[in-house]
Scaffold this active site. Structure first.
Site, PDB file in Angstrom:
ATOM      1  N   SER A  21       2.747  33.093   7.572  1.00 37.45           N
ATOM      2  CA  SER A  21       2.605  34.324   6.770  1.00 37.45           C
ATOM      3  C   SER A  21       2.752  34.115   5.273  1.00 37.45           C
ATOM      4  CB  SER A  21       3.605  35.384   7.248  1.00 37.45           C
ATOM      5  OG  SER A  21       3.152  35.967   8.452  1.00 37.45           O
ATOM      6  N   LYS A  24       0.035  35.330   3.072  1.00 37.71           N
ATOM      7  CA  LYS A  24      -0.046  36.685   2.509  1.00 37.71           C
ATOM      8  C   LYS A  24       0.260  36.727   1.010  1.00 37.71           C
ATOM      9  CE  LYS A  24       1.012  39.078   6.862  1.00 37.71           C
ATOM     10  NZ  LYS A  24       1.597  38.127   7.812  1.00 37.71           N
ATOM     11  N   SER A  81       5.709  41.974   6.236  1.00 42.94           N
ATOM     12  CA  SER A  81       4.744  40.941   6.641  1.00 42.94           C
ATOM     13  C   SER A  81       3.784  41.440   7.708  1.00 42.94           C
ATOM     14  CB  SER A  81       5.494  39.690   7.144  1.00 42.94           C
ATOM     15  OG  SER A  81       4.643  38.566   7.135  1.00 42.94           O
TER      16      SER A  81
END
Length: 338
Positions: A21, A24, A81
């Protein structure tokens, strides 16, 4: 070190790994860019697609066909997230996630992330999704520098949407008041990852930990790195941008000397109490010849500590020097031959 860009400590910084993640960060970087360019507004409403809604993994719990403000979607990407939020944001900006990943890779190339490739906006596993700790540090630094106000979203500790309150996955925010970002990541392949940033006084440091075996290890490793940097190193501004450092001899010009400097603030990060041991070495063409234009590169400066080059800067002309008279050119051509 954020200000000097110098690496204080590293191990395998160029090792190619799945980012999970931490991907991101680029998703939000593009959103910030769109907001700055006013092609996106915090109050715009995103219609949630079925694809976004059904995306697996971490979620902010948006619902199909509901209209959600960019402000909330963005916070869902950053704080909790949300994979659903990331896909919804990508689709809103670029039409579909695949086109958005093309945008992500263009930005990666622009930022010089030479060992990074994106295949989605979420970080969900894909064999062609990869990056390095070094590239993550560069991206994190760029995001903080280019979007200082929007970066503050990363310090948010909790976010409530649809009557569901979730807390930031970056637990460093809760244990160290100096930490104000940035992003966690986890998949089985990637392990536990964390890009973190902290500001203490006027100094900011960025740490990247990849592949930790547990959440606690990634937190402790990040804290140790940041504390090491703050405790044992200091950053100094050696020269301000476009201020005269010295002069160089110029041949065949209206003037015989030219002032030179650096077109950026020259900063270095070094062990504490070592500034007195810094030395500067100027490398300039001994037959520097007019005409010379302001901002033209005329040489380089090596900054040395204990005879080791720790930083190199381009030296630029701070003024124009026009070509001199025929007499001056003739005399100087003879001097240059001596």
């Amino acid at each position: 070190d954020y200000d000097s860009g110098m690496v204080i400590a590293s191990k395998n910084p160029g090792l190619v790994l799945p980012p999970a993640s931490i991907t991101k960060i680029m998703t939000s970087y593009i959103a910030f860019l769109e907001l700055e360019n006013q092609t996106l507004s915090m109050n715009d409403k995103i219609t949630v697609s079925k694809k976004a809604w059904k995306t697996g993994g971490s979620k902010m719990f948006i619902e199909v066909d509901k209209k959600v403000k960019v402000r909330d979607i963005l916070q869902g990407v950053i704080t909790v997230s949300g994979n659903d939020a990331s896909v919804a944001l990508a689709e809103h900006i670029s039409g579909d996630e695949k086109t958005f990943t093309t945008y992500m890779n263009q930005m990666a190339a622009n930022l010089g992330l030479s060992n990074t490739n994106y295949t989605n906006a979420t970080g969900l596993p894909n064999d062609s999704l990869y990056t390095t700790a070094e590239d993550i540090a560069i991206l994190s630094s760029a995001l903080i520098e280019e979007f200082p106000d929007l970066y503050k979203l990363y310090s948010t500790k909790s976010f409530e949407f649809n009557e569901i309150k979730q807390y930031s996955r970056n637990k460093l925010l809760f244990v160290d008041d100096n930490v104000d970002g940035i992003k966690t990541g986890f998949t089985k392949a990637a392990g536990y990852c964390l890009a973190s940033s902290a500001k203490r006084g006027s100094r900011r440091l960025i740490a990247v930990v990849m592949g930790a075996p547990t959440p606690d290890v990634r937190i402790q490793a990040s804290r140790t790195l940041l504390e090491y940097g703050f405790r044992f190193f200091e950053t100094h501004t050696l020269f301000k941008r476009n201020t005269a450092i010295s002069t160089a001899r110029v041949y065949s010009g209206e003037e015989t000397e030219i002032k030179f400097g650096i077109n950026e603030d020259a900063k270095v990060t070094i062990p504490r109490r070592q500034k007195k041991n810094l030395k500067y070495e100027y490398i300039i063409d001994r037959q520097l010849t007019a005409p010379i234009k302001q901002d033209q590169t005329i040489g380089f400066m090596h900054v040395k500590l204990k005879d080791k080059i720790i930083q190199t800067y381009k030296l630029t002309a701070l003024e124009d020097i026009n070509q001199g008279s025929l007499y001056r050119r003739t005399v100087d051509s003879l001097l240059m031959d001596l």
